[in-house]
Design a protein around this motif. Structure first.
Motif, PDB file in Angstrom:
ATOM      1  N   GLY A  37       3.981   2.942   8.145  1.00 56.73           N
ATOM      2  CA  GLY A  37       4.162   4.311   8.485  1.00 56.73           C
ATOM      3  C   GLY A  37       5.117   4.215   9.769  1.00 56.73           C
ATOM      4  N   GLN A 195      10.166  -0.080   5.344  1.00 57.62           N
ATOM      5  CA  GLN A 195       9.798   0.287   4.132  1.00 57.62           C
ATOM      6  C   GLN A 195      10.009  -1.047   3.233  1.00 57.62           C
ATOM      7  OE1 GLN A 195      11.293   2.049   6.231  1.00 57.62           O
ATOM      8  NE2 GLN A 195      11.270   4.212   5.726  1.00 57.62           N
ATOM      9  N   VAL A 207       0.587   4.033   2.726  1.00 52.35           N
ATOM     10  CA  VAL A 207       1.259   4.742   3.631  1.00 52.35           C
ATOM     11  C   VAL A 207       0.426   5.833   4.572  1.00 52.35           C
ATOM     12  CG1 VAL A 207       3.253   6.566   3.771  1.00 52.35           C
ATOM     13  CG2 VAL A 207       3.208   4.542   1.935  1.00 52.35           C
ATOM     14  N   ASN A 209      -0.050   8.611   7.862  1.00 50.75           N
ATOM     15  CA  ASN A 209       0.883   9.851   8.644  1.00 50.75           C
ATOM     16  C   ASN A 209      -0.201  10.679   9.229  1.00 50.75           C
ATOM     17  OD1 ASN A 209       2.900  11.567   9.486  1.00 50.75           O
ATOM     18  ND2 ASN A 209       2.437  13.007   7.566  1.00 50.75           N
ATOM     19  N   SER A 214      -1.542   8.865   3.489  1.00 49.21           N
ATOM     20  CA  SER A 214      -0.635   9.947   2.641  1.00 49.21           C
ATOM     21  C   SER A 214      -0.526   9.229   1.149  1.00 49.21           C
ATOM     22  CB  SER A 214       0.433   9.901   3.319  1.00 49.21           C
ATOM     23  OG  SER A 214       1.465  11.007   2.765  1.00 49.21           O
ATOM     24  N   ASP A 215      -0.567   7.966   0.764  1.00 52.21           N
ATOM     25  CA  ASP A 215      -0.388   7.365  -0.391  1.00 52.21           C
ATOM     26  C   ASP A 215      -0.862   6.071  -0.412  1.00 52.21           C
ATOM     27  OD1 ASP A 215       0.523   7.111  -2.965  1.00 52.21           O
ATOM     28  OD2 ASP A 215       2.545   7.522  -2.412  1.00 52.21           O
ATOM     29  N   GLN A 216      -1.143   5.486  -1.438  1.00 46.90           N
ATOM     30  CA  GLN A 216      -1.491   4.200  -1.423  1.00 46.90           C
ATOM     31  C   GLN A 216      -1.262   3.582  -3.055  1.00 46.90           C
ATOM     32  OE1 GLN A 216      -5.793   4.682  -0.315  1.00 46.90           O
ATOM     33  NE2 GLN A 216      -6.150   2.891  -1.512  1.00 46.90           N
ATOM     34  N   VAL A 222       4.244   3.534  -5.409  1.00 48.23           N
ATOM     35  CA  VAL A 222       4.467   4.218  -4.326  1.00 48.23           C
ATOM     36  C   VAL A 222       5.949   4.662  -4.092  1.00 48.23           C
ATOM     37  CG1 VAL A 222       4.266   4.279  -1.790  1.00 48.23           C
ATOM     38  CG2 VAL A 222       2.278   3.260  -2.923  1.00 48.23           C
ATOM     39  N   PRO A 226       5.492   8.877  -5.914  1.00 50.42           N
ATOM     40  CA  PRO A 226       4.691   8.838  -4.890  1.00 50.42           C
ATOM     41  C   PRO A 226       3.740  10.114  -4.923  1.00 50.42           C
ATOM     42  CG  PRO A 226       6.896   9.856  -4.510  1.00 50.42           C
ATOM     43  CD  PRO A 226       7.006   9.083  -5.731  1.00 50.42           C
ATOM     44  N   SER A 231       5.203  10.565   1.764  1.00 51.56           N
ATOM     45  CA  SER A 231       5.243   9.596   1.304  1.00 51.56           C
ATOM     46  C   SER A 231       6.849   9.233   0.434  1.00 51.56           C
ATOM     47  CB  SER A 231       4.307   8.931   0.306  1.00 51.56           C
ATOM     48  OG  SER A 231       4.438   7.659  -0.388  1.00 51.56           O
TER      49      SER A 231
END
Length: 342
Positions: A37, A195, A207, A209, A214-216, A222, A226, A231
């Motif tokens: 991030g 990244q 990820v 934020n 925000s994402d995984q 990803v 996303p 993300s």
């Protein structure tokens, strides 16, 4: 020995700033997890809490099934490797690697044997008598990794350890770091804002934020599918096209696209998914504005006929010969629809 990690509803504030806002995460034993991030997203704070250098305002940290939330760093089954490596300049590499064992009361013969084993693991079998100032940046990084692994941590925490290396050496060390992790089987938790680095080494990317996840998921998921607009935009270049789904059509600047969308959504298309050969999703005619050759591909900007002020980024094949001003029919071979507009 390795262990899993369970983080539950972690919250952390610094004055009026919320660094972590209810973060929960499960890490399997032996997994290589990368916290990814921008600056200020909370990834380093999360690593510091996991290492015991910070105590969360609320929430819990379990390592190997044991509650470590308020356990001091020295009493945790973790070791942290920092970006500056912090090698002792007056000590040989063998003594540097064995320093943690010395602090734990391990006899000199045993710790030197373990230190030599670790130097061999990181590819420096004959360097034990040398000093840190005699090494390159990549070699110092290997010594720091050997020292961290010498104490057999159940979880190794890495705080942007490759950030000080140049691009070529960083990529080499990414490969070596992943290889070593597979050999030792230790759980690795690695922080970075890069990244490409995350995708090169991670089993799972997380990820972050604004203090939240925000994402995984695995790097491929990803990147290609996303779960959030943040993300999607953070993980490399992407074309974001907002629109409104009505029935079987998706109304956008490009016109009505044949997508089963409903409500306000954003069409996400990676540049490498846009081309001139017929594919799943037609994007319509467009004019090539400019192009740059990147070795592996041509990075092109297209102005769609339906929206001349819009720019679509496409990566055309190495063998293509894009000519600025030429017209082409564009297609997308893959895409993702996410709720909301950027």
């Amino acid at each position: 020995m390795t262990a899993g990690v369970e983080l539950r509803d972690l919250r952390m504030t610094f004055g009026s700033f919320t660094a972590l806002d209810g973060v929960s995460l499960d890490i399997a034993p032996g997994e290589f997890v990368v916290l990814l991030g921008p600056s200020g997203c909370g990834k380093t704070t999360l690593l510091s809490i996991l290492g015991g250098f910070l105590t969360p305002a609320s929430g819990s940290v379990h390592i190997g099934g044991q509650d470590m939330t308020r356990v001091a760093p020295k009493d945790r089954p973790t070791t942290t490797m920092f970006q500056d490596y912090a090698l002792f300049p007056h000590m040989t590499l063998l003594d540097n690697v064995g320093f943690g064992l010395r602090m734990r009361g391990v006899k000199r013969r045993d710790r030197r044997g373990k230190a030599q084993e670790m130097l061999e693991l990181v590819g420096l079998p004959d360097a034990g008598a040398r000093y840190p100032h005699e090494l390159s940046g990549g070699q110092r990084q290997r010594v720091a990794l050997a020292r961290a692994l010498a104490v057999d941590p159940q979880v190794l925490l890495l705080d942007e350890p490759l950030g000080a290396l140049d691009l070529k050496l960083r990529r080499q060390m990414q490969d070596e770091l992943k290889t070593i992790q597979r050999r030792v089987g230790t759980t690795f938790v690695h922080v970075t804002h890069d990244q490409e680095e995350a995708m090169a080494i991670a089993d799972t990317i997380v990820v972050m934020n604004a203090g939240r996840i925000s994402d995984q998921g695995p790097p491929r998921a990803v990147y290609l599918t996303p779960r959030s607009l943040f993300s999607a935009a953070f993980m490399g270049e992407i074309n974001l096209i907002p629109g409104m789904g009505t029935g079987g059509a998706f109304q956008t600047q490009l016109g009505a696209l044949p997508l089963p969308a409903s409500g306000a959504q954003t069409l996400c298309i990676r540049p490498e998914a846009i081309g001139t050969l017929p594919a799943t999703l037609p994007l319509g005619p467009a004019r090539l504005v400019d192009s740059a050759f990147f070795g592996t591909h041509h990075r092109c900007h297209f102005a769609p006929s339906a929206a001349p002020d819009l720019r679509l980024i496409a990566h055309l094949p190495q063998g293509a010969e894009p000519v600025p001003g030429s017209e082409a029919q564009l297609f997308a071979s893959s895409h993702t629809l996410l709720e909301g507009h950027p």
